[in-house]
Design an enzyme around this catalytic site. Structure first.
Site, PDB file in Angstrom:
ATOM      1  N   LYS A 122       0.935  -1.245   0.117  1.00 24.31           N
ATOM      2  CA  LYS A 122       0.027   0.041   0.050  1.00 24.31           C
ATOM      3  C   LYS A 122       0.968   1.154  -0.112  1.00 24.31           C
ATOM      4  O   LYS A 122       0.902   2.113  -0.731  1.00 24.31           O
ATOM      5  CB  LYS A 122      -0.973  -0.126   1.470  1.00 24.31           C
TER       6      LYS A 122
ATOM      7  N   ARG B  58      -8.835  11.415  12.674  1.00 24.71           N
ATOM      8  CA  ARG B  58      -7.288  11.381  13.018  1.00 24.71           C
ATOM      9  C   ARG B  58      -6.632  12.794  12.983  1.00 24.71           C
ATOM     10  O   ARG B  58      -7.081  13.690  12.193  1.00 24.71           O
ATOM     11  CB  ARG B  58      -6.742  10.483  11.689  1.00 24.71           C
TER      12      ARG B  58
ATOM     13  N   GLN C 168       4.797   9.214   7.423  1.00 23.01           N
ATOM     14  CA  GLN C 168       3.736  10.017   6.663  1.00 23.01           C
ATOM     15  C   GLN C 168       4.094  11.374   6.728  1.00 23.01           C
ATOM     16  O   GLN C 168       4.257  12.323   5.769  1.00 23.01           O
ATOM     17  CB  GLN C 168       2.180   9.760   6.997  1.00 23.01           C
TER      18      GLN C 168
ATOM     19  N   ASP D  32       1.956  -1.464  11.753  1.00 24.56           N
ATOM     20  CA  ASP D  32       0.787  -1.620  11.169  1.00 24.56           C
ATOM     21  C   ASP D  32       0.280  -3.280  11.654  1.00 24.56           C
ATOM     22  O   ASP D  32      -0.637  -3.826  11.339  1.00 24.56           O
ATOM     23  CB  ASP D  32       0.561  -1.869   9.778  1.00 24.56           C
TER      24      ASP D  32
ATOM     25  N   ARG E 272      -6.263   1.717  17.932  1.00 23.16           N
ATOM     26  CA  ARG E 272      -6.125   0.065  17.852  1.00 23.16           C
ATOM     27  C   ARG E 272      -5.421  -0.449  19.078  1.00 23.16           C
ATOM     28  O   ARG E 272      -5.770  -1.758  19.577  1.00 23.16           O
ATOM     29  CB  ARG E 272      -4.768   0.046  16.751  1.00 23.16           C
TER      30      ARG E 272
ATOM     31  N   ARG F 112      -7.524  -3.626   9.542  1.00 23.76           N
ATOM     32  CA  ARG F 112      -6.602  -4.378  10.235  1.00 23.76           C
ATOM     33  C   ARG F 112      -7.259  -5.148  11.550  1.00 23.76           C
ATOM     34  O   ARG F 112      -6.778  -6.077  11.836  1.00 23.76           O
ATOM     35  CB  ARG F 112      -5.240  -3.910  10.512  1.00 23.76           C
TER      36      ARG F 112
HETATM   37  C1  S3P Z   1       2.618   4.820   6.315  1.00 24.19           C
HETATM   38  C2  S3P Z   1       3.162   5.007   7.246  1.00 24.19           C
HETATM   39  C3  S3P Z   1       2.622   4.442   8.807  1.00 24.19           C
HETATM   40  C4  S3P Z   1       1.627   3.359   8.443  1.00 24.19           C
HETATM   41  C5  S3P Z   1       0.662   3.505   7.476  1.00 24.19           C
HETATM   42  C6  S3P Z   1       1.479   3.947   6.072  1.00 24.19           C
HETATM   43  C7  S3P Z   1       3.229   5.266   5.018  1.00 24.19           C
HETATM   44  O1  S3P Z   1       1.789   5.629   9.409  1.00 24.19           O
HETATM   45  O2  S3P Z   1       1.030   3.144   9.724  1.00 24.19           O
HETATM   46  O3  S3P Z   1      -0.209   2.711   7.221  1.00 24.19           O
HETATM   47  O4  S3P Z   1       2.858   4.574   3.957  1.00 24.19           O
HETATM   48  O5  S3P Z   1       3.926   6.242   5.118  1.00 24.19           O
HETATM   49  P1  S3P Z   1       2.583   6.742  10.126  1.00 24.19           P
HETATM   50  O6  S3P Z   1       3.358   7.496   9.345  1.00 24.19           O
HETATM   51  O7  S3P Z   1       1.395   7.596  10.883  1.00 24.19           O
HETATM   52  O8  S3P Z   1       3.194   6.044  11.386  1.00 24.19           O
END
Ligand code: S3P
Length: 466
Positions: free
Chosen positions: A30, A131, A179, A330, A361, A408
């Protein structure tokens, strides 16, 4: 906690049955799928993406890429083509961008908008609207973007006005979040100077890898305190590249745990990404005694991948250190299910970030385990599961799990029901399509017994949950 079943929910029940056997072809990662579409939109020329995850989250990002002026099409052979517009040349979306359930899509695209002279409105489903977005908006504002309107607490729906000349900043991540790191780097792409992100705890590095793949110039080093420093030179000419998306380890976690807990199982999973920044779950399960064999380690599309063989067998409780959390953030719902079947106690430390995922979660996992007869405690940011491996009565099951729009949570507890004494019901499964549309079909092909239940039955089970 009881399950808020409604007519629109699609409850499912999982029951113990035959061993799981065969090959599980897991859909594309993803994180990489989102990035491939966005980098394709920022590059000049045609990017071809093979193995793109066609889940709702990623399709929402594809729609955003189109709204910025990129042409995004699925070819007859299943690959996706993106004709990009170039860094600095994104168009202003004509309509609000709806990211559905996807925090990654929303936050990465905020970075893109923040660094372009355009304004966009962001929205999402009830989960995404809860969020926190301030973690991304705050650095973007210091680069020159402006939040024109937002819901209480900086949440969606919100309108972000970007700047065509983002200031190059040096930003130390206050939370371990790929992120946030990615949003700052994406904004910095259109900056006239060098944007630096410092991450005290390493998080998934797909953005850095893919930026380099598309021709950006990055310098990555380690500070004297061990923090990772990523410096991106602004305004590169990104050139279209082919991207091969490997199988998603976060999705693979579900059949992996299922194969470990259903006696007699043996499942092979080809081409799983084993990037060290994502491989904490495998390392943890191996420490617990899991029979997991990695073979044919290779590189595919700039990411390390391997074939995985999982065989059922006993697991032992362990302590999982907080430092490992970013590399398996995750995977905790699936790991907690494995822990319920282990001999002894598993302590998972440092899970504060779990509280701000598609659901809280930490709370949802604890409630789901308790509803199915597993002793579980949350102490601060730690999750402690008393495994029932070797105990009379095994793992009881028989509960209905409230999924809170969290894919999940739904998948983890369906996996749990494949090994419990009584069936496990999840109150909704519709959101599984955000990341793993084929989950039930794939598990069924391996031999799993997962089937629909009437909403009334789910509600009754929720009412009688212990
Ligand atoms: C992701 C970063 C993670 C992860 C999410 C995908 C990404 O989140 O939990 O499912 O693709 O950069 P966080 O950056 O909030 O930890």
């Amino acid at each position: 906690m009881t399950a808020p079943a409604t007519d629109r929910n699609t409850p499912l029940a999982a029951r113990a049955g035959a061993p799981l056997r065969g090959r599980a072809d897991i859909p594309g990662d993803k994180s990489i799928s989102h990035r491939a579409l966005l980098f394709g939109a920022l590059a000049t020329g045609r990017t071809r993406i093979r193995g793109l995850l066609e889940g709702h989250d990623v399709l929402a990002t594809a729609a955003a890429a189109r709204a910025f002026g990129a042409a995004v099409e699925r070819a007859a052979d299943g690959s996706w083509c993106v004709d990009g517009v170039g860094v600095g040349a994104l168009l202003e979306p004509a309509a609000p961008l709806d990211f559905g359930n996807s925090g990654t899509g929303a936050r990465l695209v905020m970075g893109l908008v923040g660094g372009h002279g355009i304004t966009a409105r962001f929205d999402g489903d009830a989960s995404l609207r809860k969020r926190p977005m301030g973690r991304v908006l705050s650095p973007l504002e210091s680069m020159g973007a402006r939040v024109v309107a937002c819901a209480e607490g900086g949440r969606l729906p919100l309108t972000l006005q970007g700047t065509q000349d983002p200031l190059p900043i040096s930003y130390r991540l206050p939370v371990a979040s790929a992120q946030v790191k990615s949003a700052v780097l994406l904004c910095g792409l259109n900056s006239p100077g060098t944007t630096t992100v410092i991450e005290p705890e390493p998080t998934r590095d797909h953005t850095e890898r893919m930026l380099a793949h598309f021709g950006a110039s990055l310098a990555i080093s380690t500070d004297s305190d061990g923090a990772r420093r990523i410096a991106l030179a602004g305004r590169p000419q990104l050139r279209a590249r082919d991207v091969v998306v490997p199988a998603d380890p976060s999705s693979a976690a579900f059949p992996i745990v299922a194969a470990l807990i259903v006696p007699g199982s043996a499942v092979t999973i080809p081409g799983v990404m084993v990037n060290p920044s994502r491989a904490g779950m495998i390392a943890t399960l191996v420490e617990m005694g899991a029979r997991i064999t990695l073979s044919d380690r290779r590189e595919d599309g700039g990411e390390p991948v391997a074939d995985i063989l999982v065989e059922a067998g006993p697991l032992n409780g362990i302590e999982v250190p907080a430092a490992r959390a970013p590399s398996m953030i995750d995977e905790y719902p699936a790991l907690a299910v494995a822990a319920a079947f282990a001999h002894g106690t598993t302590v998972m430390r440092g899970l504060s970030e779990l509280k701000v995922k598609e659901s809280d979660r930490l709370a949802a996992v604890a409630a789901g385990l308790a509803a199915n007869g597993v002793e579980v405690r949350v102490e601060g940011d730690d999750l402690i599961v008393e495994g029932r491996g070797g105990r009379t009565g095994g793992v009881p099951g028989g509960g209905c799990v409230a999924t809170h729009l969290d894919h999940r949570i739904a998948m983890a507890f369906l996996v749990m029901g494949l090994g419990t004494e009584r069936p496990v019901i999840v109150d909704d499964s519709s959101m599984i399509a955000t990341s793993f549309p084929d989950f039930v079909a794939l598990m069924t092909r391996l031999g799993a017994d997962i089937s629909p239940v009437a909403a009334a039955e789910a509600a009754a089970a929720a009412g009688t949950a212990r």
